[in-house]
Design a protein around this motif. Structure first.
Motif, PDB file in Angstrom:
ATOM      1  N   GLN A   3       0.824  -1.209   0.000  1.00  0.00           N
ATOM      2  CA  GLN A   3       0.000   0.000   0.000  1.00  0.00           C
ATOM      3  C   GLN A   3       0.857   1.258   0.000  1.00  0.00           C
ATOM      4  OE1 GLN A   3      -2.730  -0.493   3.355  1.00  0.00           O
ATOM      5  NE2 GLN A   3      -4.388  -0.708   1.877  1.00  0.00           N
ATOM      6  N   THR A   6       2.410   1.790  -3.315  1.00  0.00           N
ATOM      7  CA  THR A   6       1.392   2.301  -4.225  1.00  0.00           C
ATOM      8  C   THR A   6       1.187   3.795  -3.994  1.00  0.00           C
ATOM      9  OG1 THR A   6       0.298   0.151  -4.156  1.00  0.00           O
ATOM     10  CG2 THR A   6      -0.988   1.995  -5.019  1.00  0.00           C
ATOM     11  N   ALA A   7       1.139   4.192  -2.709  1.00  0.00           N
ATOM     12  CA  ALA A   7       0.951   5.598  -2.379  1.00  0.00           C
ATOM     13  C   ALA A   7       2.092   6.435  -2.940  1.00  0.00           C
ATOM     14  CB  ALA A   7       0.850   5.773  -0.864  1.00  0.00           C
ATOM     15  N   ILE A  10       1.712   6.805  -6.657  1.00  0.00           N
ATOM     16  CA  ILE A  10       0.643   7.759  -6.980  1.00  0.00           C
ATOM     17  C   ILE A  10       1.159   9.197  -6.836  1.00  0.00           C
ATOM     18  CG2 ILE A  10      -1.602   8.681  -6.232  1.00  0.00           C
ATOM     19  CD1 ILE A  10      -2.355   5.738  -5.539  1.00  0.00           C
ATOM     20  N   LYS A  13       3.267   9.916  -9.873  1.00  0.00           N
ATOM     21  CA  LYS A  13       2.446  10.022 -11.075  1.00  0.00           C
ATOM     22  C   LYS A  13       1.655  11.331 -11.066  1.00  0.00           C
ATOM     23  CE  LYS A  13      -0.585   7.239 -13.957  1.00  0.00           C
ATOM     24  NZ  LYS A  13      -1.834   8.006 -14.022  1.00  0.00           N
ATOM     25  N   THR A  14       1.114  11.689  -9.898  1.00  0.00           N
ATOM     26  CA  THR A  14       0.336  12.923  -9.781  1.00  0.00           C
ATOM     27  C   THR A  14       1.210  14.122 -10.127  1.00  0.00           C
ATOM     28  OG1 THR A  14      -1.002  11.932  -8.038  1.00  0.00           O
ATOM     29  CG2 THR A  14      -1.072  14.331  -8.222  1.00  0.00           C
ATOM     30  N   THR A  17       2.049  14.184 -13.883  1.00  0.00           N
ATOM     31  CA  THR A  17       0.897  14.534 -14.714  1.00  0.00           C
ATOM     32  C   THR A  17       0.739  16.047 -14.819  1.00  0.00           C
ATOM     33  OG1 THR A  17      -0.228  12.513 -14.068  1.00  0.00           O
ATOM     34  CG2 THR A  17      -1.609  14.265 -14.961  1.00  0.00           C
ATOM     35  N   GLU A  40      -6.744  18.040  -7.227  1.00  0.00           N
ATOM     36  CA  GLU A  40      -6.365  16.980  -6.289  1.00  0.00           C
ATOM     37  C   GLU A  40      -6.660  17.319  -4.834  1.00  0.00           C
ATOM     38  OE1 GLU A  40      -5.443  14.126  -7.468  1.00  0.00           O
ATOM     39  OE2 GLU A  40      -5.309  14.798  -9.540  1.00  0.00           O
TER      40      GLU A  40
END
Ligand SMILES: [Ca+2]
Ligand SMILES: [Ca+2]
Length: 91
Positions: A3, A6-7, A10, A13-14, A17, A40
């Motif tokens: 987890q 993954t955080a 993210i 990626k955020t 982007t 966001e």
């Protein structure tokens, strides 16, 4: 992935982007930072009462004063918000 991994993915990626919008992927310009906050962190923007507070928030993100928000500055913001939220949730 775990987890936490993954955080972290993210977060990266955020940042990527929104940072890529003006062609300079290394940092968020003021405009990109604003878009990122609007999309966001809408709750944070809602908490800011007026444009001056939003500007202060955006200015506060830029620790080294180069008018751009780089990845480490972005992570510091997210970490600070997470700490504030964690403290509040515990009470
Ligand atoms: Ca950029
Ligand atoms: Ca900066």
């Amino acid at each position: 992935m775990t987890q936490l991994e993954t955080a972290m993915a993210i977060l990266m990626k955020t940042f990527d982007t929104y940072a890529a919008a003006d062609g300079n992927k290394g940092s968020l310009s003021k405009g990109e930072a604003k878009t990122m906050l609007e999309k966001e962190l809408p709750g944070l923007l809602k908490a800011a009462k007026n444009q001056a507070e939003v500007d202060k928030l955006l200015g506060g993100l830029d620790f080294n004063g180069d008018s751009e928000v780089d990845f480490s500055e972005f992570v510091v913001l997210v970490a600070a918000l997470t700490c504030a939220c964690h403290g509040r949730c515990k009470k």
